[in-house]
Design a protein around this motif. Structure first.
Motif, short mmCIF file in Angstrom:
data_model
loop_
_atom_site.label_atom_id
_atom_site.label_comp_id
_atom_site.label_asym_id
_atom_site.label_seq_id
_atom_site.Cartn_x
_atom_site.Cartn_y
_atom_site.Cartn_z
N ILE A 280 2.54 22.05 -1.10
CA ILE A 280 1.84 22.57 0.08
C ILE A 280 2.66 22.34 1.34
CG2 ILE A 280 -0.19 22.19 1.54
CD1 ILE A 280 -1.77 21.63 -1.03
N ALA A 281 3.24 21.13 1.49
CA ALA A 281 4.01 20.82 2.68
C ALA A 281 5.24 21.71 2.79
CB ALA A 281 4.43 19.35 2.66
N ILE A 282 5.96 21.91 1.69
CA ILE A 282 7.18 22.72 1.73
C ILE A 282 6.87 24.18 2.03
CG2 ILE A 282 9.08 23.60 0.31
CD1 ILE A 282 9.17 20.85 -1.03
N HIS A 283 5.88 24.74 1.35
CA HIS A 283 5.59 26.16 1.53
C HIS A 283 4.89 26.44 2.85
CE1 HIS A 283 6.89 27.80 -2.36
NE2 HIS A 283 6.60 26.60 -2.85
N SER A 284 4.10 25.50 3.34
CA SER A 284 3.50 25.72 4.66
C SER A 284 4.57 25.67 5.75
CB SER A 284 2.43 24.66 4.94
OG SER A 284 2.99 23.36 4.93
N THR A 285 5.55 24.80 5.58
CA THR A 285 6.67 24.76 6.53
C THR A 285 7.46 26.06 6.48
OG1 THR A 285 6.82 22.36 6.28
CG2 THR A 285 8.71 23.48 7.25
N ALA A 286 7.67 26.56 5.26
CA ALA A 286 8.40 27.83 5.13
C ALA A 286 7.63 28.98 5.77
CB ALA A 286 8.66 28.11 3.65
N ALA A 287 6.30 29.00 5.57
CA ALA A 287 5.50 30.08 6.15
C ALA A 287 5.54 30.03 7.67
CB ALA A 287 4.07 29.97 5.64
N LEU A 288 5.60 28.83 8.23
CA LEU A 288 5.62 28.70 9.68
C LEU A 288 7.00 29.02 10.27
CD1 LEU A 288 3.51 25.43 10.09
CD2 LEU A 288 2.81 27.75 10.70
N SER A 289 8.06 28.76 9.50
CA SER A 289 9.41 28.90 10.05
C SER A 289 10.03 30.26 9.77
CB SER A 289 10.31 27.79 9.50
OG SER A 289 10.37 27.87 8.08
N ILE A 290 9.56 30.97 8.76
CA ILE A 290 10.13 32.27 8.40
C ILE A 290 9.11 33.36 8.74
CG2 ILE A 290 11.06 33.70 6.55
CD1 ILE A 290 11.81 31.13 5.09
N ASP A 291 9.46 34.20 9.68
CA ASP A 291 8.53 35.21 10.17
C ASP A 291 8.66 36.49 9.34
OD1 ASP A 291 6.65 36.52 11.60
OD2 ASP A 291 7.91 36.88 13.37
N GLU A 292 8.26 36.37 8.04
CA GLU A 292 8.27 37.53 7.17
C GLU A 292 6.94 37.59 6.43
OE1 GLU A 292 11.54 37.37 4.51
OE2 GLU A 292 13.10 37.39 6.09
N PRO A 293 6.25 38.73 6.50
CA PRO A 293 4.93 38.83 5.86
C PRO A 293 4.96 38.53 4.37
CG PRO A 293 5.28 40.66 7.36
CD PRO A 293 6.60 39.95 7.27
N GLY A 294 5.98 39.01 3.68
CA GLY A 294 6.05 38.77 2.24
C GLY A 294 6.22 37.30 1.92
N THR A 295 7.10 36.64 2.66
CA THR A 295 7.32 35.21 2.44
C THR A 295 6.07 34.41 2.75
OG1 THR A 295 9.66 35.47 2.97
CG2 THR A 295 8.75 33.24 3.08
N SER A 296 5.42 34.76 3.84
CA SER A 296 4.20 34.05 4.22
C SER A 296 3.11 34.24 3.18
CB SER A 296 3.70 34.54 5.58
OG SER A 296 4.65 34.27 6.59
N ARG A 297 2.98 35.47 2.64
CA ARG A 297 1.95 35.71 1.63
C ARG A 297 2.23 34.89 0.37
NH1 ARG A 297 -1.92 39.35 0.80
NH2 ARG A 297 -1.37 40.43 2.73
N ASP A 298 3.50 34.90 -0.09
CA ASP A 298 3.84 34.10 -1.27
C ASP A 298 3.58 32.62 -1.04
OD1 ASP A 298 4.59 36.41 -2.51
OD2 ASP A 298 6.74 36.16 -2.08
N ALA A 299 3.96 32.15 0.16
CA ALA A 299 3.74 30.73 0.47
C ALA A 299 2.27 30.38 0.49
CB ALA A 299 4.40 30.38 1.81
N LEU A 300 1.46 31.26 1.07
CA LEU A 300 0.03 31.00 1.11
C LEU A 300 -0.58 31.01 -0.29
CD1 LEU A 300 -1.01 33.10 4.24
CD2 LEU A 300 -0.92 30.60 4.03
N GLY A 301 -0.04 31.85 -1.16
CA GLY A 301 -0.52 31.84 -2.54
C GLY A 301 -0.23 30.53 -3.23
N VAL A 302 0.98 30.02 -3.04
CA VAL A 302 1.34 28.73 -3.63
C VAL A 302 0.48 27.61 -3.04
CG1 VAL A 302 3.18 27.04 -3.91
CG2 VAL A 302 3.68 29.47 -4.16
N ILE A 303 0.27 27.68 -1.72
CA ILE A 303 -0.54 26.65 -1.06
C ILE A 303 -1.96 26.65 -1.61
CG2 ILE A 303 -1.60 26.03 1.15
CD1 ILE A 303 1.00 26.96 2.50
N ARG A 304 -2.54 27.86 -1.75
CA ARG A 304 -3.90 27.93 -2.26
C ARG A 304 -3.99 27.40 -3.68
NH1 ARG A 304 -7.36 30.57 -5.33
NH2 ARG A 304 -9.50 30.87 -4.58
N ARG A 305 -3.04 27.80 -4.54
CA ARG A 305 -3.07 27.36 -5.93
C ARG A 305 -2.95 25.84 -6.04
NH1 ARG A 305 0.49 30.45 -7.47
NH2 ARG A 305 2.33 29.10 -7.43
#
Length: 398
Positions: free
Chosen positions: A204-229
């Protein structure tokens, strides 16, 4: 500086009562013997006064009081005598055994017995009559009888003190066992909690950091999926742990504890969590055909792999992460290797508790544990975790 201990209150009372009783007997003219060297009745008050004063020392200096009291008793035999003097002397004999040193407690009864026998034999030889035997009996009542009573009371007192000390030691050992049991249980709970939560929270920590630092919708969606799971899985694990903690009388690994059969799912989840970090997780397992493993070994092996994958997710450089399991007749070998080096992207902080927990798990089973960097062929380094868990019957404690 020499100092005299303050007399005990009971000793002061005994000395006062003895002196008062002796004075009363002297006033009414009651004596215990006649025809002595000093016929004046007032002379018998001198031994009486000395014995009464010695009663003040019956606890603080019992052996000195007995030695001086014996001289006073001998002096009393040259006067008309006093019954109070005789009674207080018996108390000095008694207290010398009760409050004196262990050597004195052993020596005084023997000495008084020998004195009684010697006096009886001497008077029988001097006055061959029943009076000689009576003198011996009186001597025994004044010396050996109180000494014997003192020995009995002292033995009972020492036995009671020993019993109290044993009870205190038993209570202390019980408290130490309780503290050790509580500490061991807290350590077990800490390991379980860390292993259950660290994997999911690290992802969760790694992917939430990635979602916040990379301004790409696809990356953010994938990261949010991992965070939710990972949030859902972590919540389920926490609920399971809370349920286990609420159970009373549970012993050993719970029936719902993960086993090596769940490693495929664990490795798959770790691969999904770490894909964005450039990690590829593979499992090399040849233990299925070797038969079942003891439940504690399976749980420990699963947790070691889980924590090693969590550490790889947090710290490993891009590259392969390999999980290997090898089974022999004596031990199960668990090995997790990953690339050691710098990597781009976010990292999750580590506390070192994971390595401590793995080492504790292996130590509880009597196995071996190694973790650290090793060189590899391309001049790089590999971080390798290796644990040997004994599987032979009786090799570990449940």
């Amino acid at each position: 500086m020499f100092s005299i201990a303050r007399p005990h209150r009971d000793d002061v009372i005994l000395a006062s009562v003895g002196l008062s009783g002796g004075l009363f007997l002297w006033l009414v003219g009651i004596h215990v013997q006649n025809g002595r060297l000093f016929e004046a009745p007032w002379v018998s008050l001198l031994p009486l006064a000395v014995i009464s004063a010695l009663e003040l020392l019956r606890r603080s200096a019992p052996q000195t009081a007995l030695a001086v009291g014996t001289l006073a008793l001998v002096a009393d035999q040259f006067t008309v005598g006093s019954l109070a003097t005789l009674l207080m002397f018996t108390d000095l004999v008694y207290t010398a055994v009760l409050y004196g040193t262990p050597a004195a407690a052993r020596r005084i009864p023997v000495t008084t017995l020998l004195v009684t026998v010697a006096v009886t034999a001497g008077f029988i030889a001097w006055i061959p009559s029943a009076d000689a035997l009576l003198i011996g009996i009186v001597t025994g009542l004044l010396s050996f009888g109180p000494a014997l009573t003192g020995v009995s009371v002292r033995n009972h007192r020492d036995a009671a003190e020993s019993a109290r000390l044993r009870a205190d030691q038993t209570a202390l050992l019980a408290e130490m066992d309780r503290v050790q049991a509580v500490t061991a249980e807290r350590s077990r709970m800490a390991r379980e909690l860390h292993d259950l939560v660290a994997n999911h929270l690290s992802a969760i920590a790694i992917h939430s950091t990635a979602a916040l630092s990379i301004d790409e919708p696809g990356t953010s969606r994938d990261a949010l999926g991992v965070i939710r799971r990972n949030s859902v899985d972590g919540l389920a694990e926490m609920r399971r742990l809370i349920g286990l903690l609420r159970e009373s009388g549970a012993a050993g690994p719970p029936s719902a504890a993960p086993t090596l059969a769940s490693l495929d799912a664990l490795v798959g989840q770790a691969g999904a969590n770490s894909a964005s970090s450039g990690l590829t997780v593979t499992l090399d397992d040849d233990c299925e055909a070797a038969g079942p493993l003891p439940a504690p070994v399976e749980l420990a092996a699963y947790r070691i792999v889980q924590e090693s994958l969590t550490n790889a997710l947090k710290h490993a450089a891009p590259g392969p992460v390999t999980v290997r399991l090898r089974r022999s007749r004596e031990a199960l070998l668990v090995e997790v290797s990953s690339v050691l080096g710098d990597r781009p992207g976010p990292r999750a902080p580590g506390s070192g508790a994971g390595l401590v927990g793995m080492r504790e798990r292996v130590a509880l089973l009597g196995g071996t544990f190694e973790a650290g960097p090793e060189p590899r062929g391309d001049d790089g380094k590999t971080w390798r975790v290796r644990a040997g868990l004994p599987v032979a019957e009786g090799a570990y404690g449940a």
